[in-house]
Design a protein around this motif. Structure first.
Motif, PDB file in Angstrom:
ATOM      1  N   TYR A 129       0.831  -1.202   0.000  1.00 10.35           N
ATOM      2  CA  TYR A 129       0.000   0.000   0.000  1.00 10.35           C
ATOM      3  C   TYR A 129       0.870   1.259   0.000  1.00 10.35           C
ATOM      4  N   LEU A 187       2.494   1.795  -3.378  1.00  7.24           N
ATOM      5  CA  LEU A 187       1.500   2.209  -4.372  1.00  7.24           C
ATOM      6  C   LEU A 187       1.111   3.674  -4.175  1.00  7.24           C
ATOM      7  N   LEU A 240       4.050   6.041  -5.160  1.00  3.39           N
ATOM      8  CA  LEU A 240       4.210   6.144  -6.613  1.00  3.39           C
ATOM      9  C   LEU A 240       3.034   6.888  -7.249  1.00  3.39           C
ATOM     10  N   HIS A 241       1.843   6.706  -6.694  1.00  2.00           N
ATOM     11  CA  HIS A 241       0.645   7.401  -7.182  1.00  2.00           C
ATOM     12  C   HIS A 241       0.810   8.910  -7.000  1.00  2.00           C
ATOM     13  N   ALA A 276       3.459  10.241  -9.355  1.00  2.00           N
ATOM     14  CA  ALA A 276       2.871  10.375 -10.693  1.00  2.00           C
ATOM     15  C   ALA A 276       2.045  11.658 -10.788  1.00  2.00           C
ATOM     16  N   GLY A 332       0.500   6.701 -14.784  1.00  2.00           N
ATOM     17  CA  GLY A 332       0.815   6.272 -13.421  1.00  2.00           C
ATOM     18  C   GLY A 332      -0.329   6.518 -12.462  1.00  2.00           C
ATOM     19  N   THR A 333      -0.893   7.740 -12.512  1.00  2.00           N
ATOM     20  CA  THR A 333      -1.994   8.036 -11.585  1.00  2.00           C
ATOM     21  C   THR A 333      -3.189   7.134 -11.862  1.00  2.00           C
ATOM     22  N   LEU A 393      -3.390   4.010 -13.444  1.00  2.00           N
ATOM     23  CA  LEU A 393      -3.190   2.582 -13.162  1.00  2.00           C
ATOM     24  C   LEU A 393      -2.960   2.337 -11.671  1.00  2.00           C
ATOM     25  N   LEU A 394      -2.112   3.150 -11.076  1.00  5.31           N
ATOM     26  CA  LEU A 394      -1.839   2.989  -9.640  1.00  5.31           C
ATOM     27  C   LEU A 394      -3.071   3.318  -8.811  1.00  5.31           C
ATOM     28  N   TRP A 414      -5.334   0.361  -8.989  1.00  2.00           N
ATOM     29  CA  TRP A 414      -4.713  -0.703  -8.175  1.00  2.00           C
ATOM     30  C   TRP A 414      -4.964  -0.445  -6.684  1.00  2.00           C
ATOM     31  N   LEU A 415      -4.783   0.800  -6.249  1.00  2.00           N
ATOM     32  CA  LEU A 415      -5.043   1.167  -4.857  1.00  2.00           C
ATOM     33  C   LEU A 415      -6.510   0.928  -4.499  1.00  2.00           C
ATOM     34  N   ASP A 460      -6.831  -2.600  -3.846  1.00  2.00           N
ATOM     35  CA  ASP A 460      -6.024  -3.104  -2.736  1.00  2.00           C
ATOM     36  C   ASP A 460      -6.563  -2.683  -1.375  1.00  2.00           C
TER      37      ASP A 460
END
Lengths: 155, 131
Positions: free
Chosen positions: B2, B5, B8-9, B12, B50-51, B53-54, B57-58, B61
């Motif tokens: 988490y 992610l 990186l989010h 991005a 990035g924003t 896809l991440l 994903w978040l 998750d």
């Protein structure tokens, strides 16, 4: 392992928004100023140098001021301002912003000296512009470190 | 997972703001040049993807969030509209680089629309309406 979604009190939302916005704006402005100054060093163009200095004055410094002010605001809302030893991520944030101010001032002085040099003697921006650009580039990296500390809530 | 992610989010998102800063300088009269335009285009591409896809994903998750939550659907919609606006701004940037160096009025307008959408995206992330 999944993480439980965090719920914040409503009164934190506005200061947090201002804080995150100013942090992202500062990162953007630093990258812009650094790009102009690197370009000035490589190409010798005085115009790029002036744009780099202008980006510092119009973008970086106001963003830094709002970031610093909003960090106090959200810290106060969250109760960290009253703590004798706040968590590490708070300390890292303050260290980066306070050190960052020194970098910004130094970079601004160097860029200004380089601009004066191009006006007075017609010299190319050269290594002075590069030094200013390197300082700003370092500060972008430090900002990413602060983002990492803030998002991971390093204890 | 988490923490990585989320970090990186946010990085991005910072890259998207690099593009906003660059094009704001153009909109305020700076001449479009190769290095800054290249930085802006790469930042928007990497940051935008990035924003998105991440972020999705978040949403999968984190327990308590779902990708079909209202605030996440709003964010995805804003993202796509911002990408549409960015096409016009980017095209204007490339034309300015090839030509006179000044960003055309249409591209300036597209940039400010994109900027407003990015700000709305950030507001959505903080306030998370209807969560």
């Amino acid at each position: 392992m999944s993480v439980l979604a965090a719920i914040r009190p409503d009164e934190w939302e506005l200061p947090l928004f201002v804080h995150v916005l100013s942090a992202l704006a500062l990162t953007g402005a630093l990258a812009l100023a650094a790009t102009y100054l690197f370009s000035a060093w490589r190409s010798g163009e005085a115009a790029a140098l002036r744009l780099g200095l202008r980006s510092l004055l119009i973008g970086v410094i106001p963003s830094w001021i709002v970031l610093r002010g909003s960090s106090e605001w959200i810290s106060d809302k969250q109760g960290f301002a009253d703590l004798d030893s706040p968590p590490s991520w708070i300390d890292i944030g303050y260290m980066v912003t306070d050190m960052g101010l020194l970098f910004i001032i130094a970079s601004g002085v160097l860029a200004w000296l380089a601009v004066r040099g191009t006006r007075d003697g017609g010299n190319s921006p050269g290594s002075v512009a590069r030094a200013a650009a390197v300082l700003l580039g370092l500060l972008v990296v430090l900002n990413v470190v602060a983002i990492w500390a803030m998002t991971t809530k390093l204890v | 997972m988490y923490d990585a992610l989320l970090f990186l989010h946010v990085v991005a998102a910072a890259l998207m703001f690099v593009t906003v800063a660059v094009f704001s300088s153009y909109a305020l009269g700076a001449r479009v040049d190769g290095p800054t335009l290249a930085v802006a285009r790469v930042s928007w591409g990497v940051g935008g993807l990035g924003t998105l896809l991440l972020g999705i994903w978040l949403a999968i998750d984190v327990e308590g969030y779902d990708p079909w939550d209202t605030w996440i659907l709003i964010a995805i919609a804003l993202w796509f509209v911002a990408y549409g606006a960015s096409e016009a701004a980017d095209r204007g940037g490339r034309e300015a680089l090839a030509g006179a160096g000044a960003l055309a009025q249409q591209a300036v307008a597209a940039h400010w629309v994109r900027t407003a959408l990015v700000l709305l995206l950030l507001a959505d992330m903080i306030w998370k309406p209807w969560v």
